[in-house]
Scaffold this motif. Structure first.
Motif, PDB file in Angstrom:
ATOM      1  N   LEU A  51      -8.400   6.181   0.536  1.00  0.00           N
ATOM      2  CA  LEU A  51      -7.688   6.961  -0.472  1.00  0.00           C
ATOM      3  C   LEU A  51      -6.839   6.029  -1.316  1.00  0.00           C
ATOM      4  CD1 LEU A  51      -6.487  10.003   1.691  1.00  0.00           C
ATOM      5  CD2 LEU A  51      -8.580   9.798   0.321  1.00  0.00           C
ATOM      6  N   ASP A  52      -7.115   6.006  -2.606  1.00  0.00           N
ATOM      7  CA  ASP A  52      -6.328   5.222  -3.562  1.00  0.00           C
ATOM      8  C   ASP A  52      -5.521   6.219  -4.380  1.00  0.00           C
ATOM      9  OD1 ASP A  52      -5.335   3.415  -5.419  1.00  0.00           O
ATOM     10  OD2 ASP A  52      -7.175   2.231  -5.409  1.00  0.00           O
ATOM     11  N   LEU A  53      -4.212   6.279  -4.119  1.00  0.00           N
ATOM     12  CA  LEU A  53      -3.368   7.357  -4.618  1.00  0.00           C
ATOM     13  C   LEU A  53      -2.374   6.839  -5.638  1.00  0.00           C
ATOM     14  CD1 LEU A  53      -2.739   8.630  -1.027  1.00  0.00           C
ATOM     15  CD2 LEU A  53      -4.261   9.731  -2.649  1.00  0.00           C
ATOM     16  N   ASN A  54      -2.532   7.259  -6.872  1.00  0.00           N
ATOM     17  CA  ASN A  54      -1.651   6.828  -7.950  1.00  0.00           C
ATOM     18  C   ASN A  54      -0.867   8.030  -8.447  1.00  0.00           C
ATOM     19  OD1 ASN A  54      -0.395   5.750 -10.178  1.00  0.00           O
ATOM     20  ND2 ASN A  54      -2.215   4.738 -10.974  1.00  0.00           N
ATOM     21  N   PHE A  55       0.428   8.063  -8.104  1.00  0.00           N
ATOM     22  CA  PHE A  55       1.288   9.173  -8.504  1.00  0.00           C
ATOM     23  C   PHE A  55       2.209   8.785  -9.655  1.00  0.00           C
ATOM     24  CE2 PHE A  55       1.053  10.547  -3.826  1.00  0.00           C
ATOM     25  CZ  PHE A  55      -0.131  11.201  -4.068  1.00  0.00           C
ATOM     26  N   GLY A  56       1.894   7.693 -10.307  1.00  0.00           N
ATOM     27  CA  GLY A  56       2.799   7.199 -11.344  1.00  0.00           C
ATOM     28  C   GLY A  56       2.654   7.883 -12.681  1.00  0.00           C
ATOM     29  N   THR A 109      -8.435  11.647  14.700  1.00  0.00           N
ATOM     30  CA  THR A 109      -9.035  12.467  15.763  1.00  0.00           C
ATOM     31  C   THR A 109     -10.552  12.483  15.666  1.00  0.00           C
ATOM     32  OG1 THR A 109      -8.866  14.486  14.421  1.00  0.00           O
ATOM     33  CG2 THR A 109      -7.004  13.946  15.864  1.00  0.00           C
ATOM     34  N   ARG A 110     -11.097  12.194  14.490  1.00  0.00           N
ATOM     35  CA  ARG A 110     -12.552  12.184  14.312  1.00  0.00           C
ATOM     36  C   ARG A 110     -13.128  10.778  14.431  1.00  0.00           C
ATOM     37  NH1 ARG A 110     -13.746  16.641   9.499  1.00  0.00           N
ATOM     38  NH2 ARG A 110     -12.551  18.335  10.453  1.00  0.00           N
ATOM     39  N   LYS A 111     -12.427   9.935  15.117  1.00  0.00           N
ATOM     40  CA  LYS A 111     -12.915   8.597  15.469  1.00  0.00           C
ATOM     41  C   LYS A 111     -13.186   7.731  14.250  1.00  0.00           C
ATOM     42  CE  LYS A 111     -15.071  10.391  19.693  1.00  0.00           C
ATOM     43  NZ  LYS A 111     -16.322  10.503  20.483  1.00  0.00           N
ATOM     44  N   VAL A 112     -12.245   7.698  13.301  1.00  0.00           N
ATOM     45  CA  VAL A 112     -12.395   6.880  12.110  1.00  0.00           C
ATOM     46  C   VAL A 112     -12.494   5.407  12.491  1.00  0.00           C
ATOM     47  CG1 VAL A 112      -9.902   6.615  11.713  1.00  0.00           C
ATOM     48  CG2 VAL A 112     -11.492   6.490   9.779  1.00  0.00           C
ATOM     49  N   GLN A 113     -13.331   4.673  11.774  1.00  0.00           N
ATOM     50  CA  GLN A 113     -13.492   3.240  12.022  1.00  0.00           C
ATOM     51  C   GLN A 113     -12.833   2.386  10.941  1.00  0.00           C
ATOM     52  OE1 GLN A 113     -17.658   2.410  12.515  1.00  0.00           O
ATOM     53  NE2 GLN A 113     -17.928   3.933  14.144  1.00  0.00           N
ATOM     54  N   HIS A 114     -12.851   2.873   9.704  1.00  0.00           N
ATOM     55  CA  HIS A 114     -12.253   2.138   8.588  1.00  0.00           C
ATOM     56  C   HIS A 114     -11.271   3.064   7.872  1.00  0.00           C
ATOM     57  CE1 HIS A 114     -15.329  -1.102   8.819  1.00  0.00           C
ATOM     58  NE2 HIS A 114     -16.085  -0.110   9.249  1.00  0.00           N
ATOM     59  N   LEU A 115     -10.025   2.630   7.773  1.00  0.00           N
ATOM     60  CA  LEU A 115      -8.994   3.428   7.116  1.00  0.00           C
ATOM     61  C   LEU A 115      -8.274   2.572   6.076  1.00  0.00           C
ATOM     62  CD1 LEU A 115      -7.341   6.055   6.912  1.00  0.00           C
ATOM     63  CD2 LEU A 115      -5.831   5.141   8.682  1.00  0.00           C
ATOM     64  N   ASP A 116      -8.401   2.962   4.791  1.00  0.00           N
ATOM     65  CA  ASP A 116      -7.740   2.262   3.690  1.00  0.00           C
ATOM     66  C   ASP A 116      -6.856   3.269   2.968  1.00  0.00           C
ATOM     67  OD1 ASP A 116      -9.557   0.414   4.531  1.00  0.00           O
ATOM     68  OD2 ASP A 116     -10.583   0.179   2.611  1.00  0.00           O
ATOM     69  N   ILE A 117      -5.533   3.014   2.952  1.00  0.00           N
ATOM     70  CA  ILE A 117      -4.593   3.891   2.257  1.00  0.00           C
ATOM     71  C   ILE A 117      -3.782   3.042   1.292  1.00  0.00           C
ATOM     72  CG2 ILE A 117      -2.711   5.555   2.471  1.00  0.00           C
ATOM     73  CD1 ILE A 117      -5.301   6.513   3.701  1.00  0.00           C
ATOM     74  N   PHE A 118      -3.968   3.269  -0.012  1.00  0.00           N
ATOM     75  CA  PHE A 118      -3.255   2.521  -1.036  1.00  0.00           C
ATOM     76  C   PHE A 118      -2.419   3.500  -1.851  1.00  0.00           C
ATOM     77  CE2 PHE A 118      -7.290  -0.260  -1.060  1.00  0.00           C
ATOM     78  CZ  PHE A 118      -6.865  -0.912   0.089  1.00  0.00           C
ATOM     79  N   LEU A 119      -1.117   3.277  -1.886  1.00  0.00           N
ATOM     80  CA  LEU A 119      -0.217   4.134  -2.652  1.00  0.00           C
ATOM     81  C   LEU A 119       0.362   3.382  -3.834  1.00  0.00           C
ATOM     82  CD1 LEU A 119       1.857   6.143  -0.025  1.00  0.00           C
ATOM     83  CD2 LEU A 119      -0.019   6.927  -1.425  1.00  0.00           C
ATOM     84  N   HIS A 120       0.501   4.055  -4.954  1.00  0.00           N
ATOM     85  CA  HIS A 120       1.122   3.491  -6.145  1.00  0.00           C
ATOM     86  C   HIS A 120       2.123   4.530  -6.669  1.00  0.00           C
ATOM     87  CE1 HIS A 120      -2.444   0.765  -6.382  1.00  0.00           C
ATOM     88  NE2 HIS A 120      -3.103   1.842  -6.060  1.00  0.00           N
ATOM     89  N   PRO A 121       3.302   4.123  -7.114  1.00  0.00           N
ATOM     90  CA  PRO A 121       3.795   2.739  -7.140  1.00  0.00           C
ATOM     91  C   PRO A 121       4.811   2.455  -6.049  1.00  0.00           C
ATOM     92  CG  PRO A 121       5.010   4.060  -8.689  1.00  0.00           C
ATOM     93  CD  PRO A 121       4.068   5.006  -7.986  1.00  0.00           C
ATOM     94  N   TRP A 122       5.206   3.463  -5.236  1.00  0.00           N
ATOM     95  CA  TRP A 122       6.250   3.230  -4.234  1.00  0.00           C
ATOM     96  C   TRP A 122       5.734   3.584  -2.849  1.00  0.00           C
ATOM     97  CZ3 TRP A 122       7.063   6.817  -8.245  1.00  0.00           C
ATOM     98  CH2 TRP A 122       6.778   8.147  -7.896  1.00  0.00           C
ATOM     99  N   ASN A 123       6.509   3.190  -1.812  1.00  0.00           N
ATOM    100  CA  ASN A 123       6.077   3.473  -0.449  1.00  0.00           C
ATOM    101  C   ASN A 123       6.659   4.786   0.044  1.00  0.00           C
ATOM    102  OD1 ASN A 123       8.705   2.869   1.043  1.00  0.00           O
ATOM    103  ND2 ASN A 123       8.388   0.969  -0.072  1.00  0.00           N
ATOM    104  N   LEU A 124       5.920   5.442   0.917  1.00  0.00           N
ATOM    105  CA  LEU A 124       6.311   6.752   1.423  1.00  0.00           C
ATOM    106  C   LEU A 124       5.975   6.845   2.905  1.00  0.00           C
ATOM    107  CD1 LEU A 124       4.725   8.451  -1.613  1.00  0.00           C
ATOM    108  CD2 LEU A 124       7.145   8.678  -1.106  1.00  0.00           C
ATOM    109  N   LYS A 125       6.721   7.652   3.607  1.00  0.00           N
ATOM    110  CA  LYS A 125       6.506   7.791   5.044  1.00  0.00           C
ATOM    111  C   LYS A 125       5.385   8.797   5.295  1.00  0.00           C
ATOM    112  CE  LYS A 125      11.305   6.647   6.132  1.00  0.00           C
ATOM    113  NZ  LYS A 125      12.569   7.088   6.744  1.00  0.00           N
ATOM    114  N   ILE A 126       4.186   8.274   5.395  1.00  0.00           N
ATOM    115  CA  ILE A 126       3.068   9.191   5.562  1.00  0.00           C
ATOM    116  C   ILE A 126       2.151   8.828   6.724  1.00  0.00           C
ATOM    117  CG2 ILE A 126       3.008   9.705   3.092  1.00  0.00           C
ATOM    118  CD1 ILE A 126       0.431   7.951   3.043  1.00  0.00           C
ATOM    119  N   ILE A 127       2.343   7.691   7.353  1.00  0.00           N
ATOM    120  CA  ILE A 127       1.406   7.262   8.382  1.00  0.00           C
ATOM    121  C   ILE A 127       1.743   7.929   9.710  1.00  0.00           C
ATOM    122  CG2 ILE A 127       0.488   5.292   9.645  1.00  0.00           C
ATOM    123  CD1 ILE A 127      -0.354   5.446   6.722  1.00  0.00           C
TER     124      ILE A 127
END
Length: 489
Positions: free
Chosen positions: A92-97, A136-154
């Motif tokens: 998920l590449d998330l741009n909220f700017g 829970t669904r046994k993910v193997q690759h997880l990419d989380i990119f947030l723009h432009p600031w950091n947030l407590k989501i993990i």
């Protein structure tokens, strides 16, 4: 299938790929971005729902008109695929700017995710929930990119995801956890994140027993202070550390402890010079060094002794390297603090890529003296601004007499005297040189010819040396201009 059936399908013009079984079509669609996979749904009724069965989700918010549409799409996908136990990749590449995170949600929507969002209007809760579902669904690759600031989501479930092979996080906050176990994680990229403590970061790295690839980036706009970066791993093969920013922006990491004996690649980029403690580094294949030693000629005399010790100690820790790329900034620190001294010895160094300014070329023999077994050197030269002869020391470095076989200059030669002197130095002193490669700057044709003839007339110490001269590449407009100038119509 009968011959009649095959002939019928040929007459109707149906494609053969559509008759493949679902699992093969899903495998094909897994190799393209989700946006592209979804587009196949319009091909025919056969393709309408195939994309919903692929075990990956690769999305960018910019592909949607607003976050509502983005959330609705993900919720539909997760609803449809919840019977499956596996979600191999979530990116998920998330741009909220540039837009409101949540816009008005349609009352007709029946998705359970969006129904929950109606009460909270919190996109970050939804993102956290999606990541938790992936775990829970046994993910193997997880990419989380947030723009432009950091947030407590993990969510904390990520710390104990036993199937995770690759984890890439950018601009997120990682909360503390008493227990971290990632037994299958091989790739970990952490870019501009915040961490509950230095201990959490150390625990995260050390809790990956098969970790091979670690990238840690800390830039100046990250609101996070830490004192020590500890990297301890017996399995690590590649380590990239980037510490950029200005002193007044953040409290820089002051100590970096690296204990990874199996490293084959190490890249350090540091604009504020942490104190590096590198231990048990056996014989790395390649290192890339771009470290500022806080070069200041006015301060050099005042702090020269302490800084000299730091510089010498740092390069002594890397003495076993076989292939090194070193930046102009780093070399300037070496010239300043270790001038008139023999540099630390690199007895195993075979390949060297150095970025130099023309004013530093006189120090080149000192650098070559520390590499007695060097076979290949690439010089990436900055603009020559000064005319005049280069004055090299009369002694010839050992590598030129016995081992140097390949020399390349990466800046087009335009005929400046110091450029010619540099070429002359290598050709006249390299006894076993096999190839000298250079690039000739395009200009007037007679100038090119004169420079080329001057270069080719230089005496060669090695009788088997091949001189390769390329013309610099020009853009299309420049090429057209050259053609008009030379009347090449």
């Amino acid at each position: 299938m009968s011959e009649r059936g095959v002939a019928c399908r040929r007459r109707t013009g149906e494609d053969k790929i559509s008759f493949l079984p679902d699992h093969l079509l899903c495998e094909i669609l897994s190799d393209v971005p989700t946006k592209t996979a979804v587009m196949t749904s319009v091909l025919s009724t056969r393709w309408r729902n195939i994309w919903l069965c692929i075990p990956l989700l690769d999305l960018h918010t910019d592909d949607f008109p607003n976050f509502t549409a983005f959330a609705s799409f993900i919720s539909t996908f997760l609803d449809f695929s919840k019977g499956s136990s596996c979600l191999h990749k979530l990116k998920l590449d998330l741009n909220f700017g540039r837009r409101r995170p949540i816009q008005d949600i349609s009352s007709e929507s029946s998705s359970w995710d969006l129904a929950f969002a109606r009460g909270y209007l919190d996109p970050y809760y939804l993102i956290t929930m999606w990541i938790d579902i992936a775990a829970t669904r046994k993910v193997q690759h997880l990419d989380i990119f947030l723009h432009p600031w950091n947030l407590k989501i993990i969510p904390l479930s990520i710390y104990t995801c036993e199937t995770l092979v690759s984890l890439k996080l950018r601009n997120v906050s990682l909360a503390d956890s008493e227990y971290v176990s990632l037994p299958c994680l091989k790739t970990l990229h952490l870019v501009d994140n915040t961490y509950a403590s230095d201990a959490l970061l150390e625990k995260l790295i050390s809790s990956c027993p098969v970790l091979e690839d670690l990238t840690f980036v800390r830039k100046g706009n990250t609101e996070y202070d830490f004192d020590i970066l500890r990297v301890r791993s017996q399995s690590l093969k590649s380590l990239v550390v980037v510490l950029n920013g200005k002193e007044w922006w953040y409290k820089a990491c002051r100590v970096a402890v690296i204990d990874a004996p199996g490293l084959s690649y190490l890249s350090l980029q540091d604009k504020q010079l942490a104190c590096y403690v590198i231990s048990n580094l056996r014989s790395p294949d390649k290192v890339n060094i771009d470290i500022s030693f806080e070069v200041d000629s006015d301060l050099a005399n005042l702090i020269g002794s302490s800084k000299k010790s730091v510089v010498r100690s740092f390069f002594t820790m890397l003495s076993n390297v076989r292939d090194m790329t070193i930046s102009q900034t780093t070399l300037e620190g070496i010239w300043l603090y270790l001038k008139h001294e023999q540099l630390p010895l690199f007895p195993y160094l075979i390949r060297l890529h150095a970025v130099l300014h023309n004013s530093d070329l006189g120090n080149l023999p000192n650098l070559l003296e520390s590499c007695p077994n060097l076979k290949s050197i690439v010089l990436e030269l900055k603009e020559f601004r000064k005319e005049g002869l280069l004055i090299f020391s009369s002694s010839v470095p050992e590598c030129l007499r016995s081992s140097l076989e390949y020399v390349e200059t990466r800046r087009p030669i335009g005929g400046v005297v110091s450029e010619i002197e540099l070429v002359k130095y290598f050709l006249e002193n390299s006894a076993v040189l096999k190839k000298f490669k250079m690039c000739l700057r395009r200009g007037r044709m007679n100038e090119e010819s004169n420079i080329l003839m001057e270069l080719l007339r230089l005496r060669r110490c090695s009788p088997s040396c091949e001189v390769v001269v390329d013309l610099e590449e020009l853009g299309e407009e420049a090429c057209q201009s050259m053609k008009r100038y030379y009347n090449f119509f």
